[in-house]
Design an enzyme around this catalytic site. Structure first.
Site, PDB file in Angstrom:
ATOM      1  CG  HIS A 313      -2.056   0.928   1.113  1.00  0.00           C
ATOM      2  ND1 HIS A 313      -1.953   2.269   1.397  1.00  0.00           N
ATOM      3  CD2 HIS A 313      -3.322   0.722   0.690  1.00  0.00           C
ATOM      4  CE1 HIS A 313      -3.120   2.837   1.159  1.00  0.00           C
ATOM      5  NE2 HIS A 313      -3.972   1.918   0.719  1.00  0.00           N
ATOM      6  CG  ASP A 371      -8.520  -3.898  -2.569  1.00  0.00           C
ATOM      7  OD1 ASP A 371      -9.707  -3.707  -2.293  1.00  0.00           O
ATOM      8  OD2 ASP A 371      -7.754  -3.019  -2.967  1.00  0.00           O
TER       9      ASP A 371
HETATM   10  N1  ACO Z   1       4.345  -7.422  -5.089  1.00  0.00           N
HETATM   11  C1  ACO Z   1       5.696  -7.417  -5.225  1.00  0.00           C
HETATM   12  N2  ACO Z   1       6.474  -6.339  -4.993  1.00  0.00           N
HETATM   13  C2  ACO Z   1       5.867  -5.213  -4.607  1.00  0.00           C
HETATM   14  C3  ACO Z   1       4.468  -5.129  -4.444  1.00  0.00           C
HETATM   15  C4  ACO Z   1       3.700  -6.279  -4.691  1.00  0.00           C
HETATM   16  N3  ACO Z   1       2.366  -6.265  -4.547  1.00  0.00           N
HETATM   17  N4  ACO Z   1       4.125  -3.875  -4.049  1.00  0.00           N
HETATM   18  C5  ACO Z   1       5.282  -3.197  -3.964  1.00  0.00           C
HETATM   19  N5  ACO Z   1       6.333  -3.999  -4.293  1.00  0.00           N
HETATM   20  C6  ACO Z   1       7.759  -3.637  -4.256  1.00  0.00           C
HETATM   21  C7  ACO Z   1       8.167  -2.749  -5.412  1.00  0.00           C
HETATM   22  O1  ACO Z   1       8.633  -3.500  -6.516  1.00  0.00           O
HETATM   23  C8  ACO Z   1       9.266  -1.927  -4.781  1.00  0.00           C
HETATM   24  O2  ACO Z   1      10.439  -2.716  -4.703  1.00  0.00           O
HETATM   25  P1  ACO Z   1      11.888  -2.017  -4.838  1.00  0.00           P
HETATM   26  O3  ACO Z   1      11.985  -1.076  -3.699  1.00  0.00           O
HETATM   27  O4  ACO Z   1      12.836  -3.177  -4.764  1.00  0.00           O
HETATM   28  O5  ACO Z   1      11.888  -1.337  -6.179  1.00  0.00           O
HETATM   29  C9  ACO Z   1       8.788  -1.705  -3.351  1.00  0.00           C
HETATM   30  O6  ACO Z   1       7.953  -2.855  -3.082  1.00  0.00           O
HETATM   31  C10 ACO Z   1       7.986  -0.428  -3.155  1.00  0.00           C
HETATM   32  O7  ACO Z   1       6.909  -0.418  -4.113  1.00  0.00           O
HETATM   33  P2  ACO Z   1       6.355   0.862  -4.825  1.00  0.00           P
HETATM   34  O8  ACO Z   1       5.774   0.463  -6.144  1.00  0.00           O
HETATM   35  O9  ACO Z   1       7.392   1.944  -4.820  1.00  0.00           O
HETATM   36  O10 ACO Z   1       5.219   1.263  -3.819  1.00  0.00           O
HETATM   37  P3  ACO Z   1       4.001   2.182  -4.142  1.00  0.00           P
HETATM   38  O11 ACO Z   1       3.658   2.839  -2.868  1.00  0.00           O
HETATM   39  O12 ACO Z   1       4.265   3.047  -5.316  1.00  0.00           O
HETATM   40  O13 ACO Z   1       2.866   1.128  -4.586  1.00  0.00           O
HETATM   41  C11 ACO Z   1       0.937  -0.193  -4.631  1.00  0.00           C
HETATM   42  C12 ACO Z   1       1.765   0.819  -3.827  1.00  0.00           C
HETATM   43  C13 ACO Z   1       0.550   0.397  -5.997  1.00  0.00           C
HETATM   44  C14 ACO Z   1      -0.359  -0.474  -3.856  1.00  0.00           C
HETATM   45  C15 ACO Z   1       1.737  -1.494  -4.815  1.00  0.00           C
HETATM   46  O14 ACO Z   1       2.117  -2.028  -3.558  1.00  0.00           O
HETATM   47  C16 ACO Z   1       1.018  -2.535  -5.654  1.00  0.00           C
HETATM   48  O15 ACO Z   1       1.070  -2.473  -6.888  1.00  0.00           O
HETATM   49  N6  ACO Z   1       0.311  -3.507  -4.969  1.00  0.00           N
HETATM   50  C17 ACO Z   1      -0.480  -4.476  -5.675  1.00  0.00           C
HETATM   51  C18 ACO Z   1      -1.797  -3.875  -6.111  1.00  0.00           C
HETATM   52  C19 ACO Z   1      -2.752  -3.673  -4.955  1.00  0.00           C
HETATM   53  O16 ACO Z   1      -2.965  -4.545  -4.132  1.00  0.00           O
HETATM   54  N7  ACO Z   1      -3.357  -2.475  -4.906  1.00  0.00           N
HETATM   55  C20 ACO Z   1      -4.351  -2.138  -3.895  1.00  0.00           C
HETATM   56  C21 ACO Z   1      -3.970  -0.950  -3.131  1.00  0.00           C
HETATM   57  S1  ACO Z   1      -5.113  -0.706  -1.813  1.00  0.00           S
HETATM   58  C22 ACO Z   1      -6.440   0.094  -2.454  1.00  0.00           C
HETATM   59  O17 ACO Z   1      -6.423   0.702  -3.501  1.00  0.00           O
HETATM   60  C23 ACO Z   1      -7.639   0.006  -1.650  1.00  0.00           C
END
Ligand code: ACO
Length: 436
Positions: A313, A371
């Site tokens: 998140h 979710d």
């Molecule tokens: N699976 C694997 N790796 C992940 C995931 C994931 N679900 N989420 C984040 N990471 C990793 C990234 O690759 C990154 O790694 P790095 O530092 O080695 O490059 C690190 O964790 C940080 O991730 P960011 O993308 O910078 O985090 P951001 O805050 O931008 O993204 C997000 C948040 C979009 C929710 C992301 O975690 C994601 O795509 N999750 C899956 C989709 C999801 O479940 N969304 C629901 C959100 S809740 C809602 O809307 C109610």
């Protein structure tokens, strides 16, 4: 606790590349991190700030929702989400978001009466549905029909009139379940079911979704309560992508129905509200527990775009407090429905356990989000995956419209207009086509 206006706590001093210094007021809200006030930065120094994704930017003042992502805290108007989920109802939370206080019984009855009386939609809206292909995604229908409400309710489009603003808010909260249920019925080819005034908000929605005119249908109270809880948990979440979209659209003084339609469009994306649908798709793709390691490895592989849906998140770097409530609700619903052996739930639990132990997820604080569980509950209740985000939109409408109302009431409200760091070509002369 009432809203506390921001106060100027102290000043920060910014040293610019030319050696000049610029003082930035440091503002303090009622809780949460202090903010550097950069509103005069460009006018006084010629510099913009650069913050794609707004990870360090507060775009507005708001008294609705507070999140402490490090501690896993979410509250509305000061009330913890766990307490609201346990003791309140969705409509009461709507009132709280819109008006800032929990209602008295008389205030609630009046509010409930308004919402109930606005739940029917104009009969001509039915023709909009008929214009869609039967296999249309219900979110595509929702983007269209919610925007189309602006064409039907001209008496609630004057955003400078508080009475019209309130009417638009009531109409949106009241009609979203009707429109959502109609989207579902249309996809099945079933007749639309009209709202019933004697039912609660959640009961009504379940009835409009699952009943048929040909057979008796009784709403299961456990499922109605679970539905209401899902709605509470998704009602508002501070300045997320869809809420910021609603605010930005509204900042140009667009009408509230069009603004909420823009929020629905933003919510649809899999990185936001589309995630609960994506969780189910992912669990089906994984199929069996022995394939979990393969998918965990893919999620960790930077060359593979695959991510574990329902994990991580932008704000919560701790357990999402909504996920905990959702997990309990998930078990209640499965028990009520007698689903003791739900392979997808088993798979989800194993995935959760493995991911929570894996250093990749632990180091990055990637916990299951709301979710992750909501998809499983909704599936058990009989909703197809394509309806999951629609339910989210229905619930978030309360937050969107409350945030919109808060923005419009702000005396200093102005159009949202971010700037950019331009990296394109600088000036060059046009070359005629035959000379390129
Ligand atoms: N699976 C694997 N790796 C992940 C995931 C994931 N679900 N989420 C984040 N990471 C990793 C990234 O690759 C990154 O790694 P790095 O530092 O080695 O490059 C690190 O964790 C940080 O991730 P960011 O993308 O910078 O985090 P951001 O805050 O931008 O993204 C997000 C948040 C979009 C929710 C992301 O975690 C994601 O795509 N999750 C899956 C989709 C999801 O479940 N969304 C629901 C959100 S809740 C809602 O809307 C109610």
């Amino acid at each position: 606790m009432n809203n506390v206006s921001k106060i100027e706590a102290q000043k920060a001093v910014l040293t610019l590349p030319n050696g000049q210094t610029h003082e930035l007021p440091v503002l303090q809200g009622s809780t949460g991190p202090d903010v550097l006030d950069i509103r005069k930065l460009y006018a006084e120094t010629g510099y913009f700030t650069y913050d794609p994704g707004y990870t360090s930017t507060a775009s507005c003042e708001s008294g609705l929702t507070f999140i402490d992502g490090e501690q896993g805290v979410l509250s509305h108007r000061g009330y913890a989400i766990e307490e609201l989920a346990e003791k309140s109802t969705y409509l009461e939370v709507c009132y709280l978001l819109l008006y800032g206080e929990l209602p008295t019984q008389a205030q609630f009855d009046e509010f409930d009466g308004h919402i109930t009386n606005h739940s029917l939609v104009h009969e001509q809206l039915l023709y909009f549905y008929r214009g869609f292909r039967r296999d249309a995604h219900p979110m595509s229908i929702m983007v269209g029909v919610v925007g189309a409400l602006s064409a039907f309710y001209h008496d609630s489009l004057d955003i400078d009139d508080p009475v019209q603003r309130r009417l638009a808010a009531y109409r949106l909260i009241a009609k979203l379940p009707t429109l959502a249920a109609m989207a579902y019925k249309y996809s099945l080819g079933h007749p639309f079911v009209y709202p019933k005034n004697e039912m609660s908000y959640a009961e009504n929605f379940l009835n409009m979704t699952f009943s048929l005119p040909t057979e008796p249908y009784e709403v299961n109270p456990v499922l109605a309560r679970a539905m209401d809880r899902i709605l509470i948990l998704h009602a508002d979440h501070e300045q997320n992508a869809s809420t910021s979209t609603v605010r930005l659209a509204g900042s140009s003084r667009a009408n509230p129905f069009a603004c909420v339609a823009s929020g629905i469009a933003s919510l649809w994306g899999p990185a936001h509200g589309g995630a609960n649908e994506a969780v189910l798709t992912m669990l089906n793709q994984i199929g069996t527990a022995d394939r979990i390691p393969e998918f965990i490895a893919r999620a960790k592989d930077k060359d593979d775009p695959f991510r574990l849906m329902g994990f991580g998140h932008r704000v919560y770097k701790n357990y999402d407090p909504r996920a905990q409530v959702m997990r309990e609700t998930c078990h209640e619903v499965l028990e009520e429905l007698g689903i003791t052996q739900e392979p997808l739930l088993d798979l989800a639990m194993q995935l959760e356990r493995i991911a929570l132990e894996d250093p990749y997820f632990v180091d990055r604080k990637l916990f299951p989000n709301v979710d992750f569980y909501s998809g499983i509950i909704l599936k058990a209740m009989g909703f197809p995956t394509s309806m999951f985000t629609v339910l989210f939109a229905m619930s978030r409408t309360a937050g969107w419209i409350a945030q919109w109302k808060e923005m419009i009431q702000e005396p200093t409200q102005k159009i949202g207009r971010p700037r950019q760091l331009y990296i394109g070509p600088t000036e060059r002369s046009y070359v005629p086509m035959d000379k390129r």
